[in-house]
Design an enzyme around this catalytic site. Structure first.
Site, mmCIF file in Angstrom:
data_model
loop_
_atom_site.group_PDB
_atom_site.id
_atom_site.type_symbol
_atom_site.label_atom_id
_atom_site.label_comp_id
_atom_site.label_asym_id
_atom_site.label_seq_id
_atom_site.Cartn_x
_atom_site.Cartn_y
_atom_site.Cartn_z
ATOM 1 C CB THR A 149 -18.074 4.869 71.059
ATOM 2 O OG1 THR A 149 -18.338 5.982 70.199
ATOM 3 C CG2 THR A 149 -16.871 5.172 71.911
ATOM 4 N NE ARG A 164 -28.237 3.712 63.060
ATOM 5 C CZ ARG A 164 -28.546 4.700 63.877
ATOM 6 N NH1 ARG A 164 -29.771 5.179 63.881
ATOM 7 N NH2 ARG A 164 -27.672 5.219 64.688
ATOM 8 C CD GLU A 178 -20.345 -3.304 87.022
ATOM 9 O OE1 GLU A 178 -20.600 -2.117 87.268
ATOM 10 O OE2 GLU A 178 -20.385 -4.197 87.885
ATOM 11 N N GLY A 234 -19.439 3.446 83.581
ATOM 12 C CA GLY A 234 -18.446 2.892 82.656
ATOM 13 C C GLY A 234 -17.657 1.735 83.232
ATOM 14 N N GLY A 258 -15.760 16.431 72.212
ATOM 15 C CA GLY A 258 -16.456 15.151 72.148
ATOM 16 C C GLY A 258 -16.895 14.638 73.510
ATOM 17 C CD GLU A 302 -23.901 12.188 72.978
ATOM 18 O OE1 GLU A 302 -24.108 12.210 71.755
ATOM 19 O OE2 GLU A 302 -23.312 11.265 73.551
ATOM 20 C CE LYS A 326 -24.395 6.944 83.230
ATOM 21 N NZ LYS A 326 -23.466 8.061 82.958
#
Lengths: 438, 438
Positions: free
Chosen positions: B14, B46, B130, B135, B188, B191, B206
């Site tokens: 992603t 992969r 960062e 995000g 989505g 997980e 974080k």
């Protein structure tokens, strides 16, 4: 460690005084971050006999700002006098003298920034101006460095605290513009001549700067449309509310297919948007980038200490660039690697918090009294308590309460005792409460 | 202009796909900012046969990440594979090879950052991260560079989008935790194994990073108290509401006289606070500094493009440091001085907006029909209209309406005609409306 960097301050008013205070109060923290001390050694003010909000011991004071920028011992000039005539002359001369410059002067940058930056680039000195827009909010840095991957679609900001205070009061208390303006002047939120604030000119200066760094266009204040809040009435505020909107003075910069829009005016915005809930003298800017989506930055847009916060951040930026090795000019963890501290991390039992407790009591006389007795014995005061009547056919009653601030271990002790009561069913649910004040 | 800087990407999932997309889509904008192009030349994944969200033409692909970090032509490594075993090995080897590193890997930094930063400092390379926290919100930069003048008192953040989505849905729709978790997994947002998100571990990673840069302490994830949202029930959400609070999963770092508190847990916070109104998958962090007061940073905390926004910002930071002269490594106006554009600024008559119009009609039959006719003739559709019944003794009626989006000149034309009507008293008040969408 290297010798401290020497700063010459032009102006000892609100922002100048705040800057000296912050540099003195946080001297240790700042040098742990910058890798070097930052000391004001020279300062100029129009009237040296005026009482000051800061200590000036050890600072060479003068009424002649040119003495400060011409002093060979000064490394960085902080221009905090405002205005665009003398300030411009001083800044250009300081650059010409090879000094780095930090300024909080939005009008100066909006009107003369193109010329100033060209001069700085030619002389190889830095000019930093984070404090020129939205006080302590690091919005210049966020757009200029934090969002560099984005094509910025638009930005919209509450970037004049005085106007936002007036509009907030008009809405909250159903008051008229003139009435609130008077109060704002009395509280020091508005100048004796409030034109720049209430007519959108101050916001226009800031918008000019934000638009340039968002879109990569020259500074061009003369192209900004400005319209103030003087014509907004209680009726408009009320109708906005009925329709699901709030009125805010926004600075808007928007990229369209036909060109760029630069405008400051009162604006209806949907109440659901976070920025509609930014009240009082606070500032906030929404930036929409094609990759990041919408981001928002909120904080105090004016005042001695918040503006000083940005001035000092700029000073640290300059010092980091002057001093440290290029590969690590900003330390990974913000503080120099050899200046990290080993202060203890508290175990959770030692934190202090307010607690929400929820338990289920069998509807028997006296259970509530037992619970409050246990809390009291453990030194826990109750801020609020709710016990709901159960449905007729149920004999279990929820008890919900909020405590005053106590140590977590005290609460755990009380919970253990409460859970042992015959009249209590199951576990006591505990959730911490944060007031997010101060 | 200099040759483009060459980036080797580890991971084409992603974030990797998003990073390639953003670099390609905004290539021109980015090189105007960085002073140099940034191109992905090598990438590892992969499984190379998997369908990708990005174009990989011109990129040398491999299943062997060590080939990428060992390639002498690669200047910067972007580590986007996640995990802490292979990722750690790759990052340390890349540093040892003299490559600069950008990573979005919060677990890696929280658990092994001390070791990684020491290695980077020794080799004189940059490590930027960062994207590891919140995000696309430039929160690392804000604290590490924007608030350097402050002693940070505390910070509190909604830094896990999945948990915030679940809590927001529980509140909005009165649903149960398990029910919403299922939906989040379907959408989505969560997980298949949601443990890291709903148990506060991801937020703990974080928080570890934020606390270090706020307080200047080593990274120490093992000292963070973490408690997730799995035990929060509809009842708790409801009682919070009754008491004037919302429940959010907060990461809290607080400096106290006894030591530092580092904790992640569900928290009651007052509904009036801006951060209580951060909903869905969005992130926000409140930082309280002694000089600046409270500042808040809001935006998307995850997703391909928002995370790529932060990765690319880090790449630009590294490139600016490598490339430009030290005194101007960040251009004054964000874009290189020779790369400013002369795109037109539109006059206000050419902007397009929604408008609020308010006018006073003499209470005569037909005035409203005349007004709507004029608007229609000028090509202006009406979104909403309110005409209030006047008090009995008054013959003037306010008419308030919202238009669809039209050109300002059309509205001005309509206003001139409306003001000329006999049945309209005085001027038509016009206020622009911004929906702040997209």
């Amino acid at each position: 460690m290297l010798n401290p960097v020497k700063v010459g301050l032009l102006g000892l008013g609100t922002v100048g005084g705040g800057t000296i205070n912050v540099l003195q109060r946080n001297a240790q923290e700042i040098s742990r971050r910058a890798g070097r001390g930052i000391v004001v050694t020279h300062a100029s003010a129009r009237d040296l006999t005026k009482p000051r909000l800061c200590h000036t011991d050890g600072i060479t004071l003068t009424t002649e700002p040119f003495d400060v920028i011409n002093d060979p011992n000064v490394d960085i000039i902080a221009e905090l006098i405002g205005g665009t005539t003398l300030a411009k002359e001083l800044v250009l001369k300081a650059i010409n003298n090879g000094k780095h410059v930090v300024t909080a002067n939005k009008a100066l940058i909006a009107l003369h920034g193109n010329e100033i930056f060209a001069a700085a680039q030619q002389k190889g000195v830095m000019v930093a101006f984070e404090a020129a827009v939205a006080g302590g909010i690091p919005i210049i840095k966020a757009i200029r460095e934090g969002l560099t991957g984005n094509q910025i679609a638009w930005l919209a900001g509450i970037i004049n605290g005085t106007s936002n205070f007036i509009l907030s009061e008009m809405r909250d208390k159903g008051r008229d513009f003139a009435d609130v303006l008077n109060e704002a002047q009395r509280l020091g939120y508005a100048e004796a001549d409030p034109t720049f604030d209430v007519e959108g000119i101050d916001a226009g200066h800031k918008l000019t700067i934000l638009a340039s760094i968002a879109f990569g266009i020259p500074l061009q204040f003369d192209k900004v449309y400005t319209e103030g809040i003087t014509q907004i009435t209680r009726e408009d505020v009320g109708y906005a509310e009925e329709l699901g909107y709030r009125i805010k003075l926004l600075g808007i910069a928007k990229r369209t297919e036909k060109g760029i829009e630069l405008r400051v005016h009162p604006t209806f915005i949907p109440v659901q948007h976070l920025i509609a809930n930014v009240n009082g003298v606070m500032n906030a800017i929404v930036v929409r980038g094609d990759a990041v989506g919408q981001t928002l930055y909120y904080g105090a847009g004016a005042g001695a200490d918040p503006t000083a916060s940005a001035v000092v951040a700029d000073l640290v930026d300059v010092v980091r660039m002057l001093t440290t090795d290029p590969e690590n000019h900003v330390p990974h963890l913000a503080f120099q690697a050899n200046a990290l501290s080993n202060v203890a991390i508290l175990p959770i039992s030692d934190i202090e918090s307010i607690y929400y407790l929820r338990m289920t009591a069998l509807d028997r006389l006296g259970v509530l009294a037992q619970v409050t007795r246990i809390l009291s014995d453990c030194g826990i005061s109750i801020e609020a308590i709710m016990q709901k009547a159960p449905p007729d056919d149920v004999d279990q009653v929820p008890i919900v309460l909020l405590t005053h601030a106590v140590l977590e271990k005290q609460v755990n002790q009380a919970i253990a005792q409460i859970e042992a009561l015959e009249g209590i069913h199951g576990h006591v649910k505990k959730i911490r409460v944060e007031m997010l004040e101060q």
